[in-house]
Design a protein around this motif. Structure first.
Motif, PDB file in Angstrom:
ATOM      1  N   ALA A   2      51.223  18.761 -54.115  1.00  0.00           N
ATOM      2  CA  ALA A   2      50.455  17.703 -54.746  1.00  0.00           C
ATOM      3  C   ALA A   2      49.586  17.001 -53.712  1.00  0.00           C
ATOM      4  O   ALA A   2      49.979  16.791 -52.575  1.00  0.00           O
ATOM      5  CB  ALA A   2      51.385  16.693 -55.410  1.00  0.00           C
ATOM      6  N   LYS A   3      48.363  16.641 -54.109  1.00  0.00           N
ATOM      7  CA  LYS A   3      47.467  15.941 -53.214  1.00  0.00           C
ATOM      8  C   LYS A   3      47.908  14.500 -53.054  1.00  0.00           C
ATOM      9  O   LYS A   3      48.377  13.882 -53.993  1.00  0.00           O
ATOM     10  CB  LYS A   3      46.044  15.955 -53.783  1.00  0.00           C
ATOM     11  CG  LYS A   3      45.395  17.320 -53.845  1.00  0.00           C
ATOM     12  CD  LYS A   3      43.986  17.183 -54.379  1.00  0.00           C
ATOM     13  CE  LYS A   3      43.283  18.540 -54.450  1.00  0.00           C
ATOM     14  NZ  LYS A   3      41.917  18.414 -54.979  1.00  0.00           N
ATOM     15  N   PRO A   4      47.730  13.928 -51.837  1.00  0.00           N
ATOM     16  CA  PRO A   4      48.031  12.515 -51.677  1.00  0.00           C
ATOM     17  C   PRO A   4      47.121  11.689 -52.574  1.00  0.00           C
ATOM     18  O   PRO A   4      46.021  12.109 -52.924  1.00  0.00           O
ATOM     19  CB  PRO A   4      47.735  12.254 -50.191  1.00  0.00           C
ATOM     20  CG  PRO A   4      47.846  13.606 -49.541  1.00  0.00           C
ATOM     21  CD  PRO A   4      47.356  14.577 -50.577  1.00  0.00           C
ATOM     22  N   ALA A   5      47.571  10.489 -52.934  1.00  0.00           N
ATOM     23  CA  ALA A   5      46.791   9.638 -53.821  1.00  0.00           C
ATOM     24  C   ALA A   5      45.424   9.370 -53.230  1.00  0.00           C
ATOM     25  O   ALA A   5      45.283   9.018 -52.072  1.00  0.00           O
ATOM     26  CB  ALA A   5      47.524   8.313 -54.041  1.00  0.00           C
ATOM     27  N   GLY A   6      44.386   9.566 -54.031  1.00  0.00           N
ATOM     28  CA  GLY A   6      43.046   9.163 -53.621  1.00  0.00           C
ATOM     29  C   GLY A   6      42.141  10.287 -53.167  1.00  0.00           C
ATOM     30  O   GLY A   6      41.000  10.044 -52.795  1.00  0.00           O
ATOM     31  N   GLU A   7      42.576  11.550 -53.165  1.00  0.00           N
ATOM     32  CA  GLU A   7      41.733  12.631 -52.674  1.00  0.00           C
ATOM     33  C   GLU A   7      40.751  13.134 -53.717  1.00  0.00           C
ATOM     34  O   GLU A   7      39.728  13.701 -53.386  1.00  0.00           O
ATOM     35  CB  GLU A   7      42.604  13.807 -52.205  1.00  0.00           C
ATOM     36  CG  GLU A   7      43.233  13.576 -50.843  1.00  0.00           C
ATOM     37  CD  GLU A   7      43.841  14.839 -50.285  1.00  0.00           C
ATOM     38  OE1 GLU A   7      43.676  15.888 -50.929  1.00  0.00           O
ATOM     39  OE2 GLU A   7      44.474  14.783 -49.229  1.00  0.00           O
ATOM     40  N   ASP A   8      41.056  12.949 -54.981  1.00  0.00           N
ATOM     41  CA  ASP A   8      40.227  13.481 -56.061  1.00  0.00           C
ATOM     42  C   ASP A   8      39.069  12.519 -56.334  1.00  0.00           C
ATOM     43  O   ASP A   8      39.274  11.394 -56.782  1.00  0.00           O
ATOM     44  CB  ASP A   8      41.090  13.639 -57.314  1.00  0.00           C
ATOM     45  CG  ASP A   8      40.348  14.363 -58.427  1.00  0.00           C
ATOM     46  OD1 ASP A   8      39.102  14.373 -58.389  1.00  0.00           O
ATOM     47  OD2 ASP A   8      41.015  14.907 -59.311  1.00  0.00           O
ATOM     48  N   PRO A   9      37.788  12.930 -56.081  1.00  0.00           N
ATOM     49  CA  PRO A   9      36.655  12.024 -56.271  1.00  0.00           C
ATOM     50  C   PRO A   9      36.488  11.583 -57.716  1.00  0.00           C
ATOM     51  O   PRO A   9      36.039  10.470 -57.984  1.00  0.00           O
ATOM     52  CB  PRO A   9      35.453  12.859 -55.793  1.00  0.00           C
ATOM     53  CG  PRO A   9      35.898  14.281 -55.889  1.00  0.00           C
ATOM     54  CD  PRO A   9      37.370  14.246 -55.587  1.00  0.00           C
ATOM     55  N   ILE A  10      36.831  12.458 -58.673  1.00  0.00           N
ATOM     56  CA  ILE A  10      36.714  12.079 -60.086  1.00  0.00           C
ATOM     57  C   ILE A  10      37.710  10.986 -60.395  1.00  0.00           C
ATOM     58  O   ILE A  10      37.386   9.985 -61.059  1.00  0.00           O
ATOM     59  CB  ILE A  10      36.944  13.303 -60.994  1.00  0.00           C
ATOM     60  CG1 ILE A  10      35.845  14.348 -60.757  1.00  0.00           C
ATOM     61  CG2 ILE A  10      36.990  12.876 -62.456  1.00  0.00           C
ATOM     62  CD1 ILE A  10      36.020  15.612 -61.579  1.00  0.00           C
ATOM     63  N   VAL A  35      48.953   2.871 -57.925  1.00  0.00           N
ATOM     64  CA  VAL A  35      49.687   3.689 -56.957  1.00  0.00           C
ATOM     65  C   VAL A  35      50.962   4.226 -57.596  1.00  0.00           C
ATOM     66  O   VAL A  35      51.299   5.406 -57.453  1.00  0.00           O
ATOM     67  CB  VAL A  35      50.018   2.873 -55.692  1.00  0.00           C
ATOM     68  CG1 VAL A  35      50.975   3.657 -54.790  1.00  0.00           C
ATOM     69  CG2 VAL A  35      48.750   2.519 -54.929  1.00  0.00           C
ATOM     70  N   ALA A  36      51.684   3.367 -58.339  1.00  0.00           N
ATOM     71  CA  ALA A  36      52.908   3.804 -59.015  1.00  0.00           C
ATOM     72  C   ALA A  36      52.598   4.899 -60.029  1.00  0.00           C
ATOM     73  O   ALA A  36      53.353   5.875 -60.157  1.00  0.00           O
ATOM     74  CB  ALA A  36      53.568   2.615 -59.710  1.00  0.00           C
ATOM     75  N   ALA A  40      53.833   9.021 -60.078  1.00  0.00           N
ATOM     76  CA  ALA A  40      54.411   9.710 -61.233  1.00  0.00           C
ATOM     77  C   ALA A  40      53.542  10.890 -61.669  1.00  0.00           C
ATOM     78  O   ALA A  40      54.057  11.989 -61.908  1.00  0.00           O
ATOM     79  CB  ALA A  40      54.585   8.725 -62.391  1.00  0.00           C
ATOM     80  N   ASP A  41      52.234  10.676 -61.757  1.00  0.00           N
ATOM     81  CA  ASP A  41      51.332  11.737 -62.240  1.00  0.00           C
ATOM     82  C   ASP A  41      51.323  12.948 -61.312  1.00  0.00           C
ATOM     83  O   ASP A  41      51.247  14.097 -61.762  1.00  0.00           O
ATOM     84  CB  ASP A  41      49.905  11.196 -62.375  1.00  0.00           C
ATOM     85  CG  ASP A  41      49.748  10.226 -63.543  1.00  0.00           C
ATOM     86  OD1 ASP A  41      50.671  10.165 -64.383  1.00  0.00           O
ATOM     87  OD2 ASP A  41      48.712   9.538 -63.604  1.00  0.00           O
ATOM     88  N   ASP A  42      51.385  12.692 -59.996  1.00  0.00           N
ATOM     89  CA  ASP A  42      51.336  13.790 -59.032  1.00  0.00           C
ATOM     90  C   ASP A  42      52.715  14.354 -58.708  1.00  0.00           C
ATOM     91  O   ASP A  42      52.830  15.317 -57.952  1.00  0.00           O
ATOM     92  CB  ASP A  42      50.670  13.324 -57.738  1.00  0.00           C
ATOM     93  CG  ASP A  42      49.169  13.112 -57.900  1.00  0.00           C
ATOM     94  OD1 ASP A  42      48.670  13.340 -59.020  1.00  0.00           O
ATOM     95  OD2 ASP A  42      48.510  12.722 -56.925  1.00  0.00           O
TER      96      ASP A  42
END
Length: 263
Positions: A2-10, A35-36, A40-42
């Motif tokens: 899973a990508k760390p939070a914040g990597e997806d530009p969309i 962040v929470a 959960a999503d990732d």
């Protein structure tokens, strides 16, 4: 992975819009909530690293002070750990019933709740989880690894600490077997409040008679659960907890009248 939070530009754009659309809520609380949700999503596991404060501030389009406060909110709730110094930073924590219980104690203290209510809640919740575990066994939906936690223990040579930890572990196995996370979390939190306070007032060593009695009661509960008998499992678990409470309160009866204090 899973990508760390914040990597997806969309997602970054959607996050910025979510924060911009916030009305009547502190930015730090919005950051904490997002962040929470990302954890959960990732599906981020305990120990997984989160972006730095600087990265989050950039990705969320907010100040570092808001990010820092948001992370502190999550840290107090036991969802995030923030390590200071070189190689530190925020990471995902492992939510536990103990952490939830500590948060719950704040609400109980604010409402001037006495331990008598906590004790009764513990007694009833342990009965509920035992009944739910038996129901799950009756349906044939069981985890063999969890079932092993119900096997009888020989506590003759165990230290006092080992005896307490193994006894608490038996009840934890029942909560896991019940298969309902909200119920297990609540029961674990209440058990933490009770054991953290009450067990400390017991004599230095549990006697052989007490250990044998508890071992037999655990065995009876386990037999009822494994037989899928929810009524018997509930009644036996409640009776067992009431006896435990009687022993502890017999040595310090004032506990029931004490107010729950925020840890």
């Amino acid at each position: 992975m899973a990508k760390p939070a914040g990597e997806d530009p969309i997602r970054n754009l959607a996050t910025r819009r979510a924060i911009a659309a916030t009305r009547g809520e502190k930015v730090s609380r919005t950051v904490a909530r997002l962040v929470a949700r990302t954890i959960a999503d990732d599906g981020l596991s305990p120990g997984a690293s989160l972006p730095s404060e600087q990265e989050m501030a950039k990705n969320f389009g907010v100040g570092r002070a808001s990010v820092r406060e948001g992370l502190r909110l999550l840290e107090v709730q036991g969802l995030v750990t923030v390590r200071q110094g070189l190689g530190g930073g925020p990471s995902v924590a492992e939510p536990t019933g103990a952490a939830f219980g500590d948060t719950m104690s704040m609400y109980l203290q604010a409402n001037d709740i006495r331990f008598a209510e906590v004790i009764e809640a513990v007694v009833q919740m342990e009965g509920l989880t035992a009944a739910m575990a038996a129901d799950k066994v009756a349906r044939g939906d069981v985890d063999p690894d969890v079932l092993r936690g119900l096997e009888p223990e020989d506590h003759d040579a165990a230290s006092n600490r080992e005896f307490i930890e193994e006894s608490l572990g038996f009840h934890d196995s029942l909560r896991q077997l019940a298969g309902n996370y909200p119920v297990a979390l609540m029961a674990s939190a209440l058990a933490h409040l009770y054991s953290d306070r009450a067990l400390g007032y017991h004599a230095t060593e549990w006697s052989d008679m007490e250990r044998d009695a508890f071992d037999e009661q655990h065995a009876e509960i386990a037999r009822a659960v494994l037989a899928g008998d929810a009524v018997a499992a509930r009644d036996l678990a409640i009776a067992h907890m009431r006896e435990s409470v009687t022993i502890v309160l017999g040595e310090n009866p004032t506990i029931a009248r004490d107010r729950v204090d925020w840890k």
